[in-house]
Scaffold this motif. Structure first.
Motif, PDB file in Angstrom:
ATOM      1  N   LYS A 172      41.118  58.826  -3.239  1.00  0.00           N
ATOM      2  CA  LYS A 172      42.388  58.429  -2.637  1.00  0.00           C
ATOM      3  C   LYS A 172      42.223  58.242  -1.136  1.00  0.00           C
ATOM      4  O   LYS A 172      41.694  59.105  -0.444  1.00  0.00           O
ATOM      5  CB  LYS A 172      43.445  59.497  -2.918  1.00  0.00           C
ATOM      6  N   GLY A 173      42.649  57.070  -0.649  1.00  0.00           N
ATOM      7  CA  GLY A 173      42.572  56.765   0.773  1.00  0.00           C
ATOM      8  C   GLY A 173      41.235  56.212   1.229  1.00  0.00           C
ATOM      9  O   GLY A 173      41.067  55.860   2.388  1.00  0.00           O
ATOM     10  N   ARG A 174      40.272  56.094   0.323  1.00  0.00           N
ATOM     11  CA  ARG A 174      38.934  55.619   0.701  1.00  0.00           C
ATOM     12  C   ARG A 174      38.590  54.274   0.075  1.00  0.00           C
ATOM     13  O   ARG A 174      37.432  53.865   0.066  1.00  0.00           O
ATOM     14  CB  ARG A 174      37.888  56.655   0.277  1.00  0.00           C
ATOM     15  N   GLU A 175      39.586  53.579  -0.424  1.00  0.00           N
ATOM     16  CA  GLU A 175      39.340  52.315  -1.112  1.00  0.00           C
ATOM     17  C   GLU A 175      38.579  51.318  -0.246  1.00  0.00           C
ATOM     18  O   GLU A 175      37.676  50.640  -0.711  1.00  0.00           O
ATOM     19  CB  GLU A 175      40.663  51.681  -1.589  1.00  0.00           C
ATOM     20  N   GLY A 176      38.949  51.226   1.030  1.00  0.00           N
ATOM     21  CA  GLY A 176      38.309  50.284   1.941  1.00  0.00           C
ATOM     22  C   GLY A 176      36.835  50.558   2.140  1.00  0.00           C
ATOM     23  O   GLY A 176      36.032  49.645   2.320  1.00  0.00           O
ATOM     24  N   LYS A 177      36.434  51.801   2.083  1.00  0.00           N
ATOM     25  CA  LYS A 177      35.026  52.171   2.244  1.00  0.00           C
ATOM     26  C   LYS A 177      34.178  51.669   1.082  1.00  0.00           C
ATOM     27  O   LYS A 177      32.984  51.465   1.227  1.00  0.00           O
ATOM     28  CB  LYS A 177      34.887  53.691   2.344  1.00  0.00           C
ATOM     29  N   PHE A 178      34.791  51.498  -0.076  1.00  0.00           N
ATOM     30  CA  PHE A 178      34.043  51.072  -1.252  1.00  0.00           C
ATOM     31  C   PHE A 178      33.855  49.561  -1.321  1.00  0.00           C
ATOM     32  O   PHE A 178      33.076  49.084  -2.121  1.00  0.00           O
ATOM     33  CB  PHE A 178      34.748  51.549  -2.529  1.00  0.00           C
ATOM     34  N   PHE A 179      34.592  48.824  -0.524  1.00  0.00           N
ATOM     35  CA  PHE A 179      34.513  47.375  -0.582  1.00  0.00           C
ATOM     36  C   PHE A 179      34.176  46.755   0.763  1.00  0.00           C
ATOM     37  O   PHE A 179      34.956  45.990   1.312  1.00  0.00           O
ATOM     38  CB  PHE A 179      35.835  46.797  -1.122  1.00  0.00           C
ATOM     39  N   PRO A 180      32.991  47.045   1.302  1.00  0.00           N
ATOM     40  CA  PRO A 180      32.599  46.377   2.539  1.00  0.00           C
ATOM     41  C   PRO A 180      32.389  44.880   2.259  1.00  0.00           C
ATOM     42  O   PRO A 180      32.377  44.448   1.095  1.00  0.00           O
ATOM     43  CB  PRO A 180      31.289  47.066   2.912  1.00  0.00           C
ATOM     44  N   ASP A 181      32.222  44.099   3.300  1.00  0.00           N
ATOM     45  CA  ASP A 181      32.105  42.643   3.150  1.00  0.00           C
ATOM     46  C   ASP A 181      31.013  42.219   2.164  1.00  0.00           C
ATOM     47  O   ASP A 181      31.170  41.251   1.441  1.00  0.00           O
ATOM     48  CB  ASP A 181      31.854  41.981   4.502  1.00  0.00           C
ATOM     49  N   LYS A 182      29.901  42.942   2.129  1.00  0.00           N
ATOM     50  CA  LYS A 182      28.772  42.542   1.278  1.00  0.00           C
ATOM     51  C   LYS A 182      28.741  43.288  -0.054  1.00  0.00           C
ATOM     52  O   LYS A 182      27.726  43.292  -0.740  1.00  0.00           O
ATOM     53  CB  LYS A 182      27.466  42.770   2.026  1.00  0.00           C
ATOM     54  N   PHE A 183      29.860  43.896  -0.444  1.00  0.00           N
ATOM     55  CA  PHE A 183      29.906  44.659  -1.687  1.00  0.00           C
ATOM     56  C   PHE A 183      29.580  43.780  -2.885  1.00  0.00           C
ATOM     57  O   PHE A 183      30.020  42.637  -2.981  1.00  0.00           O
ATOM     58  CB  PHE A 183      31.300  45.274  -1.882  1.00  0.00           C
ATOM     59  N   LYS A 184      28.789  44.319  -3.799  1.00  0.00           N
ATOM     60  CA  LYS A 184      28.452  43.665  -5.072  1.00  0.00           C
ATOM     61  C   LYS A 184      28.677  44.673  -6.193  1.00  0.00           C
ATOM     62  O   LYS A 184      28.477  45.873  -6.019  1.00  0.00           O
ATOM     63  CB  LYS A 184      26.982  43.236  -5.101  1.00  0.00           C
TER      64      LYS A 184
END
Length: 91
Positions: free
Chosen positions: A30-42
């Motif tokens: 919770k609250g860390r969604e942005g950390k899991f989807f950086p620009d180069k996320f695959k």
């Protein structure tokens, strides 16, 4: 410490993201969604780009509505089939 949902409101705040390409699901803290989807996320399974992931708890996302429709039809079919089986038992 492990976060445990206490009620429906807290559960609605959680996000489960699914890959449209392979179905892989992930639930970031919770609250860390942005950390899991950086620009180069695959996708760790199939390599799909981050734009292939959607929030399965977002009621406005049309992909969630598509998922719900087949389940509703399938449930209706099972209910009808069961009723037919009872009405027309095989000898």
């Amino acid at each position: 410490a492990k976060y445990i949902v206490q009620d429906e409101t807290e559960e609605a705040e959680l996000h489960v993201f699914a890959c449209a390409a392979c179905g892989f699901e992930m639930m970031p803290a919770k609250g860390r969604e942005g950390k899991f989807f950086p620009d180069k996320f695959k996708c760790p399974i199939c390599g799909a780009d981050k734009d292939q992931f959607w929030d399965m708890n977002d009621p406005d996302d049309p992909r969630n509505k598509e998922e719900a429709e087949p389940e509703a039809k399938e449930s209706a079919g099972k209910a009808t089939k069961g009723a037919d089986d009872k009405a027309n038992p095989k000898a």
